[in-house]
Write a protein that holds these residues in place. Structure first.
Motif, PDB file in Angstrom:
ATOM      1  N   LEU A  79       0.830  -1.199   0.000  1.00  0.00           N
ATOM      2  CA  LEU A  79       0.000   0.000   0.000  1.00  0.00           C
ATOM      3  C   LEU A  79       0.865   1.250   0.000  1.00  0.00           C
ATOM      4  N   TRP A  80       1.865   1.273   0.849  1.00  0.00           N
ATOM      5  CA  TRP A  80       2.756   2.433   0.897  1.00  0.00           C
ATOM      6  C   TRP A  80       3.465   2.624  -0.444  1.00  0.00           C
ATOM      7  N   LYS A 126       2.357   1.823  -3.417  1.00  0.00           N
ATOM      8  CA  LYS A 126       1.409   2.388  -4.376  1.00  0.00           C
ATOM      9  C   LYS A 126       1.182   3.875  -4.105  1.00  0.00           C
ATOM     10  N   LEU A 127       1.105   4.243  -2.838  1.00  0.00           N
ATOM     11  CA  LEU A 127       0.907   5.654  -2.507  1.00  0.00           C
ATOM     12  C   LEU A 127       2.114   6.487  -2.903  1.00  0.00           C
ATOM     13  N   ARG A 128       3.298   5.940  -2.724  1.00  0.00           N
ATOM     14  CA  ARG A 128       4.515   6.658  -3.131  1.00  0.00           C
ATOM     15  C   ARG A 128       4.570   6.831  -4.644  1.00  0.00           C
ATOM     16  N   GLU A 129       3.978   5.864  -5.368  1.00  0.00           N
ATOM     17  CA  GLU A 129       3.941   5.936  -6.831  1.00  0.00           C
ATOM     18  C   GLU A 129       2.760   6.777  -7.336  1.00  0.00           C
ATOM     19  N   ASP A 130       2.013   7.345  -6.418  1.00  0.00           N
ATOM     20  CA  ASP A 130       0.792   8.095  -6.747  1.00  0.00           C
ATOM     21  C   ASP A 130      -0.232   7.223  -7.476  1.00  0.00           C
ATOM     22  N   GLU A 145      -2.974   5.898  -6.363  1.00  0.00           N
ATOM     23  CA  GLU A 145      -4.030   5.854  -5.348  1.00  0.00           C
ATOM     24  C   GLU A 145      -5.240   5.045  -5.800  1.00  0.00           C
ATOM     25  N   ASP A 146      -5.425   4.894  -7.102  1.00  0.00           N
ATOM     26  CA  ASP A 146      -6.552   4.116  -7.607  1.00  0.00           C
ATOM     27  C   ASP A 146      -6.428   2.637  -7.231  1.00  0.00           C
ATOM     28  N   GLU A 147      -5.226   2.174  -6.934  1.00  0.00           N
ATOM     29  CA  GLU A 147      -5.008   0.778  -6.537  1.00  0.00           C
ATOM     30  C   GLU A 147      -5.018   0.596  -5.025  1.00  0.00           C
ATOM     31  N   ALA A 148      -5.056   1.696  -4.286  1.00  0.00           N
ATOM     32  CA  ALA A 148      -4.943   1.640  -2.829  1.00  0.00           C
ATOM     33  C   ALA A 148      -6.121   0.930  -2.177  1.00  0.00           C
TER      34      ALA A 148
END
Length: 107
Positions: A57-58, A60-64, A66-69
């Protein structure tokens, strides 16, 4: 939190009753330890899965991304529920150990 703990205690006691009906009391402290260790290890495995999903999760958030979060958060939810269930079994096995203590342990 107290209400949750009360519900968890009731669930642990219900799980204990199921286990006791199926397996009875422990025959020795060593048997109790072995079964308890297995349950603790299973809970640890679920917690490790949760940690890995938190890392994902982190990432994905770092990669922006957010749609996969939300999908990963759902996996974390499932991990948490499995972890809680395993910990409930740990609690039930503890009750089994406590209530088996000294009952015909051959000493």
């Amino acid at each position: 939190m107290d209400e949750i703990l009360e519900k968890m205690e009731a669930a642990a006691e219900a799980e204990y009753e199921k286990i006791l009906a199926k397996w009875g009391v422990f025959h020795s402290a060593h048997e109790g330890y072995a079964v308890l260790l297995e349950e603790v290890e299973e809970a640890q495995e679920e917690m490790e899965s949760l940690r890995e999903d938190m890392k994902a999760l982190w990432g994905k958030l770092r990669e922006d991304a957010e749609d996969e979060a939300a999908g990963i958060a759902e996996e974390i939810y499932n991990d948490a529920m499995k972890c809680a269930a395993e910990l409930m079994q740990v609690a039930a096995v503890c009750l089994r150990f406590i209530n088996s203590n000294g009952k015909d342990w051959g000493r």
